[in-house]
Each structure stands twice: as C-alpha cells, then as structure tokens.
Design an enzyme around this catalytic site. Structure first.
Site, PDB file in Angstrom:
ATOM      1  N   ASP A 172       0.822  -1.316  -0.075  1.00 23.23           N
ATOM      2  CA  ASP A 172      -0.044  -0.059  -0.069  1.00 23.23           C
ATOM      3  C   ASP A 172       0.815   1.114  -0.116  1.00 23.23           C
ATOM      4  OD1 ASP A 172      -1.711  -2.142   0.565  1.00 23.23           O
ATOM      5  OD2 ASP A 172      -2.782  -1.059   2.034  1.00 23.23           O
ATOM      6  N   GLU A 192     -11.600  -1.277   1.271  1.00 27.15           N
ATOM      7  CA  GLU A 192     -10.417  -0.551   1.874  1.00 27.15           C
ATOM      8  C   GLU A 192      -9.982   0.650   0.926  1.00 27.15           C
ATOM      9  OE1 GLU A 192      -7.573  -3.995   2.873  1.00 27.15           O
ATOM     10  OE2 GLU A 192      -8.578  -4.656   1.038  1.00 27.15           O
TER      11      GLU A 192
END
Length: 533
Positions: A112, A374
């Site tokens: 990420d 998410e």
C-alpha cells in the site's frame, strides 16, 4: 453458468444508464482483453439511486446493494474459456508482465502506497523531490507474513522527469522508516501485544514543510500458534513531522509522538467485542468543496452489529419491486452473507490542528455485499463527488462475485445516495479475471484462472485519473511470481462521453495502457521558502 443472453431495454431512471448504452460503452477495448458478449447476462436490475446530496452530518447512509453487485456477473462473458478474461475490456487493467523491476532494489517488500497531498488531493513535490509513503517489510519475511510486521517507509525521487526517461523501476530511492522503533506502540494501554504494526493512511502537507501523517496504528495479541488471545486493536492515529528536501535527497524529522484519534465505537462502526475480525483502518482526509474550511476523513469500517447476529434488510438487497431475479431477505440471511457487512465511515475534524475528531454516520454500507471497503478516497470532478474503494474477489458475500480492484460511486456531495459506477455494478478498474472459474489464492492461483487475477491491488486514484497499485501475484497455477513492488501506473478516464456514471481504461496511455513502473508524479511543488504553490 448459463450461456444464454437477454436484451434489456430499461429506461434511464435516477441517473441509471440503459443496459444497451452500458454494453456499448463497456464492451470495447483492445485485443489485450477477452472479447465480451454484446448483451448483459440475465439477472436483476440495479437499485435506483438518485445521487442526491445530504448534509455531511445527516443520518443517511447510501447502500451498495446486492442488486447492484449482481451486475458484475451480468457483465461477465459466460463463454470465456480457461485462463481468459471474462470482464469488459474498458473496466480491466491491462495485463502486467512477470518480468517487473523492483523499486526498492531488494531492500524491502512494498505494498500500500500513498503520495504527499494537500486538502484537495493535489500531489506535491518538495524542493524538486517527489515523496511517497509505503507499507514496507523486511525481505527476510515471507511475502504473506508481512501484514503483522508492516512499517511505514518512504521513498523519494527527482520531480519533473518523464517516465520514459527514468530508470525502469521508477527511479525511487528508499529513505527508510518514518518511525523509530517503539514510537507507535506507546498509545496502547495494554503493552502485552505480540505484534505492533502500522497500516495504511494518508499524508497531508502544510506550510513550512509540516507533514501530518494519518495512519492505522495496530496491536495484535496472539499466542505462539497465531491465535488471538484477545481481539486485535486498530486505531486511527496521527503523527506530525517535517520534510527537508534538496538536490541531494530527502530527510524526515519529528514523527516521535503519536496521537490516538479514533477507535471503533460499536454503534456506527463494528468493534472487537462485536467481531474479533472487524475492519477499522485506512484514514483519508480531505476538504469538502461544498463546505470550505472543514476537514473530513473517510475510512474503512464494518457496520456496527454483532457478527453472529447480523441481519440484512430489504434495503440492503435493493431489488426493484417485482424483479423476477430478486432474492428474499430470508434466503440471503440464511446464506452466510451476513458475515460481509463492510462500510465506509466518515469523521469530521473538531479543531484546526486535526487532533480531535468526531464520528458521523457511514456514507456507504455494503451489508451482505462485501466485507472489505479498503482505502476509500474522494475525487471531485465536474461538480460530482466520486467515492473510490478497493475490494477483494474473496471478500464478496455468498451469491456474489467480482474482480479484485477499484470500485466507485458517484453523487452530488460527500454524503449522497451514491450510484455505483458502470451500469450500477460499481466496478471501475478490475484485474483481468474469469468469473467462470475460482480464483484460488495469491500463493496458489486456480489452474483455470487468468494470470492477471491477482496481479495488482491497493489501487490509489491520482489527479487526472492516474491509478497506482502494488504487484501481488502474476501468472498461472503452474507459472507465477510474487510481487512486493509497485505496478505500472494506468489511466482511468472518469465521466466518459459526459456520462458521470462511466469510467474506462485509457489504452492509449503509456504502452498499451501501462505507464511507467511505480510512476506517481506530483502535480504541484512546495518551493524553497516552504510555501505551498
């Protein structure tokens, strides 16, 4: 799966595009994607959504319904053979090759990633250096062991260099970890944690080079076998530091204290007492164009109800009256779909320092649709508010299916009756996927699945529709490689043909739709005086 097709002639209702228009728009692309059928597959019509805006603090939560999500399977080609993509080319990320370069030059796993931004989502360089933050882990760990050992690191590179003039891996230099050991663990009352880790967030730059880093601070309490002794403890947190940049590189100072901002309340947002596997993470802060000077935050959550007694309603299902393809509430609740109750939360800052926040009701629920929403974020374009999130194929509820990737919704404000993009499906940018076959796992792809099924994840939509992500797994069951570095940047056109509910991959961008590896370009600069330009 049925191989029959059905032509649907539905009018435009509440902003919903006709099925024929959806098909004409989506079933286009290049030979890189499997051809799709020229008609939608049999299934329910999507829920009617108005896109109407409400006050940010209003008690209204939009629904991503089962009727909406079932459009994903209606878009899939039931005749797509083994290892071919069954989804529309316009909504499919181009296939990423296996011979990818490593942006960290072997130093760390990278997943990420987020840029340095302002309140409007602009991405900044500082004194000629672009800066990004990433979740990283030591490469001595197995790639699938990284989550409980994640730390936030940072990278930098010279700004303003075209992607085709950079080193193949993007030209990034790994700057190291943001936090010194032990700093982020101090906020937990119970210091007996087995693992203490840092998860995703966002980074805001202010005058003087000050950076406010919002992130998910996490403590795990596990035994030697990896079982929870008690539920894990995720908190949305803030740490403040400064960036110092010149031609020689970038250095961060500060980030030596952490402020605990928010913990799941159990009312709007499920907590550990209600579900030891709950989701509460990924803060993204921004200023609402309709309310200048007010700062908001979106984040991933789950609907605040006990896991074992969760129930979904007719509104969660969202079927139109008389739809012959509708499920009943009783069928869905009995199917186990109640374990998937993801939502996207909203909070509002109570002070200018952004150290005090209050929960507002969720802006989107996905009860009985998916368990994970998410890394939510907003993009504001042409007077519309675009809400994007990412979700896994494996987190969809029973009876639903869709690719790993980006899902999007459009409305007239940050709290709206959001309409899922692209025919009501929500899919904005998915991995090449064949919904006719199982997916397997990133460490063991299904034999029949397309090699790009797990190729990229954790997408972040940048200014102008550029999208970055990290590589997870590329290849087939008998020939695959794991990632741990950023994928090529791609471009997603938003509002195709003047239709605000439509997106499409720009296959003319880069090389057949794939731009530079790990390319996250800044569009604004902070000058030598520390002033935002």
């Amino acid at each position: 799966m049925s191989t029959t097709t059905r032509r649907t002639n539905c009018p435009i209702i509440g902003g919903i595009v006709t099925a024929g228009a959806v098909v004409a728009t989506l079933f286009t692309g290049t030979a890189a994607a499997q051809a799709a059928p020229d008609e939608l597959q049999p299934g329910p019509e999507p829920t009617v959504h108005t896109q109407e805006a409400y006050a940010p603090d209003a008690d209204f939560t939009a629904k991503w319904t089962r009727a909406d999500a079932r459009q994903l399977q209606r878009l899939s080609d039931p005749d797509a053979p083994s290892r071919e993509n069954s989804m529309p080319a316009a909504l499919t990320m181009p296939e990423v090759p296996q011979d990818f370069p490593d942006m960290s030059n072997g130093q760390v796993w990278v997943w990420d990633t987020w840029p340095l931004t302002d309140e409007d989502g602009n991405q900044y360089s500082v004194n000629g250096q672009e800066i990004i933050f990433s979740l990283v882990a030591d490469r001595s760990l197995g790639f699938d062991d990284r989550h409980v050992f994640a730390k936030i690191g940072y990278f930098f590179r010279p700004a303003g260099i075209p992607a085709d003039e950079r080193p193949e891996n993007g030209g990034w230099t790994y700057g190291g970890l943001v936090f010194k050991e032990g700093v982020t663990g101090k906020i937990f009352d119970d210091q007996s944690y087995s693992h203490q880790t840092q998860w995703s967030g966002s980074a805001r730059i202010f005058k003087g080079g000050e950076i406010k880093l919002f992130f998910t601070d996490v403590a795990f309490y596990r035994d030697a076998a990896g079982n929870n002794i008690k539920p894990y403890d995720p908190r949305i947190a803030l740490s403040v530091g400064k960036v110092h940049a010149n031609k020689q590189g970038v250095k961060l100072t500060g980030f030596d204290t952490v402020t605990d901002l928010l913990q799941a309340d159990g009312t709007y947002y499920q907590n550990g007492e209600q579900n030891e596997f709950f989701n509460f993470r990924d803060p993204f802060t921004f200023e609402d164009p309709a309310h200048p000077g007010e700062t908001y935050m979106v984040f991933e959550g789950n609907s605040g109800m006990p896991r074992e007694s969760a129930q979904c309603t007719a509104d969660d299902l969202g079927y139109r009256e008389g739809d012959p393809h509708a499920e009943t509430v009783e069928q869905v609740n009995a199917s186990g779909a109640t374990y998937q109750i993801g939502n996207i939360g909203l909070a509002k800052a109570k002070n200018d320092e952004l150290t005090e926040w209050e929960f507002l009701p969720p802006i989107l629920s996905a009860n009985c649709v998916t368990d994970q929403t998410e890394r939510p974020q907003f993009i504001f374009k042409d007077g519309k508010s675009y809400l994007f999130t990412i979700s896994h194929r494996g987190t969809f509820a029973n009876g639903l299916d869709g690719p790993e990737g980006v899902y999007g919704f459009v409305g007239d404000g940050i709290r709206s009756d959001f309409q899922p993009l692209n025919g009501g499906s929500g899919l904005a940018l998915g991995n090449p996927t064949n919904l006719n076959f199982l997916g397997g796992q990133p460490f063991a792809p299904d034999y029949n699945q397309h090699p790009g099924h797990f190729q990229a994840y954790s997408h972040y939509v940048m200014p102008g529709g550029l999208v970055q992500s990290f590589i997870d797994t590329i290849g087939t069951h008998d020939d695959f490689v794991r990632g741990g570095t950023l994928a090529p940047t791609v471009k997603m056109d938003i509002g195709v043909g003047g239709d605000p509910t439509s997106t499409a991959v720009d296959y003319s961008y880069g090389n057949g739709g794939l731009g530079g590896w790990a390319d996250i370009p800044a569009n604004l600069n902070v000058n030598n005086g520390g002033k935002l330009k």
